[in-house]
Scaffold this active site. Structure first.
Site, PDB file in Angstrom:
ATOM      1  N   ILE A   1      35.283  59.020  54.606  1.00  0.00           N
ATOM      2  CA  ILE A   1      36.288  58.574  53.858  1.00  0.00           C
ATOM      3  C   ILE A   1      36.268  59.132  52.500  1.00  0.00           C
ATOM      4  CG2 ILE A   1      35.045  56.811  52.444  1.00  0.00           C
ATOM      5  CD1 ILE A   1      38.648  56.474  53.546  1.00  0.00           C
TER       6      ILE A   1
ATOM      7  N   ASP B   1      31.940  68.122  60.032  1.00  0.00           N
ATOM      8  CA  ASP B   1      30.935  66.970  60.147  1.00  0.00           C
ATOM      9  C   ASP B   1      30.088  67.176  61.182  1.00  0.00           C
ATOM     10  OD1 ASP B   1      31.616  63.920  59.012  1.00  0.00           O
ATOM     11  OD2 ASP B   1      30.052  64.229  60.673  1.00  0.00           O
TER      12      ASP B   1
ATOM     13  N   SER C   1      32.209  55.029  59.082  1.00  0.00           N
ATOM     14  CA  SER C   1      32.436  54.534  60.183  1.00  0.00           C
ATOM     15  C   SER C   1      32.024  53.110  60.924  1.00  0.00           C
ATOM     16  CB  SER C   1      31.832  55.322  61.506  1.00  0.00           C
ATOM     17  OG  SER C   1      31.900  56.789  61.231  1.00  0.00           O
TER      18      SER C   1
ATOM     19  N   HIS D   1      21.765  47.480  55.221  1.00  0.00           N
ATOM     20  CA  HIS D   1      22.525  46.261  54.804  1.00  0.00           C
ATOM     21  C   HIS D   1      22.915  45.665  56.002  1.00  0.00           C
ATOM     22  CE1 HIS D   1      25.766  43.960  53.116  1.00  0.00           C
ATOM     23  NE2 HIS D   1      26.740  44.867  53.335  1.00  0.00           N
TER      24      HIS D   1
ATOM     25  N   TYR E   1      29.274  38.256  51.568  1.00  0.00           N
ATOM     26  CA  TYR E   1      30.720  38.446  51.429  1.00  0.00           C
ATOM     27  C   TYR E   1      31.325  37.855  53.099  1.00  0.00           C
ATOM     28  CZ  TYR E   1      29.859  43.147  53.171  1.00  0.00           C
ATOM     29  OH  TYR E   1      29.329  44.278  53.971  1.00  0.00           O
TER      30      TYR E   1
ATOM     31  N   VAL F   1      29.532  57.027  47.232  1.00  0.00           N
ATOM     32  CA  VAL F   1      30.848  56.368  47.012  1.00  0.00           C
ATOM     33  C   VAL F   1      31.144  55.506  47.863  1.00  0.00           C
ATOM     34  CG1 VAL F   1      33.168  56.905  46.754  1.00  0.00           C
ATOM     35  CG2 VAL F   1      31.508  58.652  45.958  1.00  0.00           C
ATOM     36  N   TRP F   2      31.670  54.337  47.548  1.00  0.00           N
ATOM     37  CA  TRP F   2      31.851  53.258  48.496  1.00  0.00           C
ATOM     38  C   TRP F   2      33.212  53.637  48.906  1.00  0.00           C
ATOM     39  CZ3 TRP F   2      30.385  47.578  46.825  1.00  0.00           C
ATOM     40  CH2 TRP F   2      29.153  47.522  46.412  1.00  0.00           C
TER      41      TRP F   2
ATOM     42  N   ASP G   1      30.361  63.801  20.749  1.00  0.00           N
ATOM     43  CA  ASP G   1      30.216  64.088  19.320  1.00  0.00           C
ATOM     44  C   ASP G   1      28.920  64.498  18.693  1.00  0.00           C
ATOM     45  OD1 ASP G   1      29.176  61.341  19.566  1.00  0.00           O
ATOM     46  OD2 ASP G   1      29.995  60.855  17.399  1.00  0.00           O
TER      47      ASP G   1
ATOM     48  N   THR H   1      25.699  66.375  16.161  1.00  0.00           N
ATOM     49  CA  THR H   1      25.554  66.867  14.643  1.00  0.00           C
ATOM     50  C   THR H   1      24.780  68.014  15.069  1.00  0.00           C
ATOM     51  OG1 THR H   1      23.378  65.651  14.927  1.00  0.00           O
ATOM     52  CG2 THR H   1      25.008  64.855  13.666  1.00  0.00           C
TER      53      THR H   1
END
Ligand code: FFO
Length: 826
Positions: free
Chosen positions: A14, A35, A47, A225, A259, A362-363, A554, A556
């Site tokens: 993706i 790929d 996939s 998972h 979920y 990356v999800w 920023d 110094t």
């Protein structure tokens, strides 16, 4: 028109497909996507991705990535079949703590511009009738969330990119990266070399292997998972057709790390409830050969289901969704995804091999947003969205060790749905980096939190007795339970002593870079907004901008010799930037001196009294003026003293080498006793700096903001003799042209402390968000800095939403403390 660069994208998942789409949309048509697996179902994480897109996140950047993914995928299809099904998202609470946290999360949604409602239990059941009304207390509903069909989106994006000239090639394993003269020149495959000017590895959990080909550390950990599909759920029968698949919102039950999503008349269940399962990639089948078996139900990124891990999940699922009692688990698998030490993705170019980029970990949720950002980086040289939390170079060296990556990434897996306080420290690994003062700090009962691998005292229990001595005006009000976490009233005592006596702060973790050589001045002139060609001993507060005038950092800059500069920086990204920008002719050397040196901030009205007896050097106002530096001896210790103070008090940052640190602490400590010296920590530090109006880069401002909006226009020398990056962009800007401003708010009730990221309402409408906040001990009320429309001028009444309640606040003139600079310049 000249030809655009030849880009090879490694990985047609993706991220790779989105990148090819984004690049070709910008007219880069020489894009090849390779790929190792077959097309279009390559067998990587995409996939098997379950496709739930919950947009809202504590990070503004990640939420913006997700919102773009929603917008983009909702606009594409494959022959009429959806790539995004906007069923909405529902997160339910089964505990009061979770319900409170959903209110906090709704605040983030409001801050980042995502429509949302916290709803009661009845409304949750109306939205998702399978949920047991009696188990839940309420939920967070985000109507624009939904389901992404990642593997189908890859097809749609590839077709679109191919129509614009891109080429996709499967079953092609990358075996090496060709380079010459420090640049990529191509990608090696078994079929030969594919020439390339730019290579972007979007290889997901295989990314480490690709990075290793150019010697690049890719701090990610592949973890499995669990995900399972139920059989038919009778209560779902007839609700959806095969094409639409789902109509119920995607559902999170975070109190059990679970979920859910619908698919026609079944449910998919994902679990983070199990032990972390790191994956050894050497045990996976290799792609790139014709016999690599990739089917929807079997692919290299899907490991066998471990049923015993799922048993408690099934039980919990039946409690929340009683309809599941008349169903069963049909199939399941342990799917491999990438985790990182801080949960963020990994984006950036190799520091050593120009043209080799990565976009990994990356999800699906963030994929289009990440791809757009990478395309902007490649084509325009900058991303419109702040990427500092995603930059692969954000880690300190010690955080790149495989042991560190493994332990912290597993911890992120375990904590993924936990209610996490913004200051919550990791418990392990700890004591990675300690300053030379560590033993003394321990003796004083320092309470350490970790940052950048450093142990940093937040307050010292040794100062507890001072709380009873606090004058009435300095006694801090009680905090609510959330704001009281990782905080102590001792911070008030440390702030009090800093403003009225003297305190030592351990500034060792402040990133220090040494820039030296005949080309050092020219480099710093070009990269900063200030005048660097000053006398030896000058210290300058300055900005590093990007070409568009966005604030990269920023800094110094202390000129310690004609060709020797010490930079006080914000982190590893500054080092990376300087190194990339330095000429390669050897005329500039850049070293990170942080680890071999240390620094004590000695600040307070009695600071001079402390050093007086310790040195023959002149520390009077004339002897060392504000924003000047000099070498000296303090108690015999050779030091560099810089007269500046992030807490806004008289005194110095005192630097020495690490070996001399302990002695420096001891002599200051002994001499300070008669002046009421205390050791003070970051809790006081952050409060004092906000009172003084000093910005913290990465929190208060980023590349998304220009100096004038951020209230830092004073640090831009438009008339400086040498050209500098961003000059053209800021030429037309001024404090009068801004449409938004970083604004100082004080909280009207004098007691409600907020923590950051809360939305701010003007005239009842969301108008901005809090960047930094603290109780201002000197001014006796809480402070919040926030981005607000420029029309919200001093005196404007606003409201900050904190856990669902509105807290009245007022835009204040800044700084709140010492606007006349009498303390600092005294
Ligand atoms: N470097 C040093 N040496 N010390 C620091 O505390 C920090 N910073 C960051 C990164 N580099 C550092 C920079 N943030 C001021 C404000 C913000 C800072 C550092 C200093 C400051 O004193 N501002 C004065 C400048 C006045 C002038 O330009 O003359 C002011 O705004 O009045 C810590 O995060």
């Amino acid at each position: 028109m000249s030809a655009t660069p030849r880009v090879v994208v490694i990985g047609a998942g993706i991220v790779g497909a989105n990148l090819a789409d984004e690049l070709t949309a910008r007219g880069w048509d020489r894009v090849t996507v390779l790929d190792q697996g077959p097309l279009p179902l390559t067998g990587g994480s995409t996939s098997h991705a379950p496709g739930l897109v919950f947009q809202t996140n504590a990070s503004r950047t990640m939420t913006a990535f997700a919102s773009y993914t929603v917008e983009k995928l909702a606009g594409i299809d494959v022959d009429g079949a959806w790539c995004f099904n906007q069923v909405g998202g529902l997160e339910v609470a089964t505990t009061p703590e979770r319900l409170a946290d959903l209110h906090r999360k709704q605040g983030w949604a409001t801050s980042w511009g995502v429509e949302s409602q916290v709803v009661d239990a009845d409304e949750c059941v109306r939205l998702h009738p399978l949920v047991d009304r009696d188990r839940i207390l309420g939920g967070l509903h985000i109507p624009t969330d939904g389901l992404a069909k990642a593997s189908r989106a890859v097809v749609a994006l590839a077709r679109r990119a191919e129509a614009r000239g891109a080429r996709f090639q499967g079953s092609t394993r990358v075996t090496g990266i060709e380079q010459a003269g420090g640049r990529v020149t191509g990608v090696r495959t078994p079929d030969g070399v594919v020439p390339a000017d730019i290579v972007v590895s979007c290889a997901g959990f295989w990314g480490q292997e690709l990075g290793a080909m150019v010697g690049m550390d890719v701090p990610l950990l592949p973890l499995a998972h669990q995900f399972a599909w139920t059989g038919q759920v009778p209560d779902l029968v007839g609700r959806n057709d095969e094409l639409s698949e789902a109509s119920l919102p995607i559902l999170r039950h975070q109190d059990q790390d679970l979920y859910y999503r619908e698919r026609v008349d079944r449910l998919g269940i994902g679990s983070y409830a199990h032990r972390p399962m790191p994956v050894d990639l050497r045990e996976l089948p290799q792609g790139g050969s014709d016999d690599t078996d990739v089917r929807e139900s079997s692919m290299p990124s899907m490991l066998p289901f471990t049923e015993e891990d799922f048993a408690p999940v099934w039980e919990q699922s039946q409690l929340l969704l009683p309809s599941l009692r008349s169903s069963k688990i049909d199939t399941g698998f342990n799917g491999i995804f990438s985790f990182t030490p801080d949960g963020g993705p990994l984006i950036g170019e190799s520091a050593d091999v120009a043209g080799f980029w990565i976009a990994e970990a990356v999800w699906v949720t963030h994929s289009a947003g990440v791809a757009r950002a990478v395309a902007q980086l490649l084509v325009d040289g900058r991303s419109e969205i702040d990427l500092h939390g995603c930059d692969v170079h954000r880690f300190e060296d010690v955080q790149l060790a495989p042991e560190y990556v493994s332990e912290t990434s597993q911890q992120n897996f375990v904590e993924i749905y936990d209610v996490l306080h913004p200051l919550q420290p990791r418990l392990s690994p700890r004591d990675l980096r300690v300053s030379p003062f560590h033993a003394r700090q321990q003796e004083l009962g320092a309470v350490f939190l970790e940052g950048g691998g450093w142990e940093r005292p937040h307050w010292y229990e040794a100062n507890a007795a001072l709380v009873d001595e606090l004058p009435a005006a300095w006694v801090p009000p009680e905090r609510d339970a959330w704001a009281a976490q990782f905080w102590s009233p001792i911070a008030a005592a440390e702030a009090w002593k800093t403003r009225t006596a003297v305190a030592v702060y351990d500034m060792t973790p402040l990133k220090r870079l040494e820039v030296s050589g005949p080309g050092a001045l020219a480099l710093l002139q070009r990269l900063t907004t200030g005048e660097m060609d000053k006398s030896v001993g000058a210290v300058t507060y300055t900005l590093a901008l990007d070409e568009a005038g966005g604030i990269r950092s920023d800094l110094t800059v202390a000129r310690l010799g004609e060709q020797l500069f010490q930079i006080g920086a914000n982190g590893p990204l500054d080092l990376d930037h300087l190194r990339r920008q330095a000429p390669d002719d050897g005329s500039v050397q850049i070293r990170d001196t942080t680890g071999g040196t240390c620094c004590i901030g000695l600040w307070g009205p009695r600071a001079r009294d402390v050093v007086r007896g310790l040195t023959a050097d002149d520390f009077s106002d004339d002897g060392l003026k504000y924003f000047r530096a000099k070498r000296a001896r303090i108690g015999g210790v050779p030091v560099t003293a810089m007269r500046l103070s992030y807490v806004g008090e008289l005194g110095w940052e005192i630097y020495t080498s690490a070996d001399n640190g302990r002695r420096l602490w001891d002599v200051l400590w002994a001499a300070g006793q008669e002046h009421g010296i205390v050791a003070a920590g970051r809790a006081a530090f952050n409060s004092l700096r906000l009172e003084k109006g000093y910005r913290a880069w990465g929190h208060d401002m980023t590349t998304e903001h220009d100096p004038y909006e951020a209230g830092l226009g004073f640090a831009v020398r438009k008339q400086k003799k040498d050209d500098f990056v961003g000059r053209e962009a800021v030429a037309w800007m001024s404090g009068d042209t801004v449409s938004r401003r970083l604004s100082c708010l004080t909280i009207d009730d004098g007691r409600s402390v907020v923590l950051g990221h809360e939305p701010v309402f003007v005239d009842g409408r969301p108008a901005g968000y809090v960047t930094s906040a603290a109780f201002g001990h000197t001014v006796g009320r809480p402070i919040a800095y926030a981005w607000l429309p420029a029309s919200a001028t001093v005196g404007t009444s606003v409201e900050i939403e904190y856990f669902g309640t509105r807290i009245p606040a007022t835009v204040a003139a800044e700084p709140l403390v010492d606007p006349d600079m009498t303390r600092l310049r005294g």
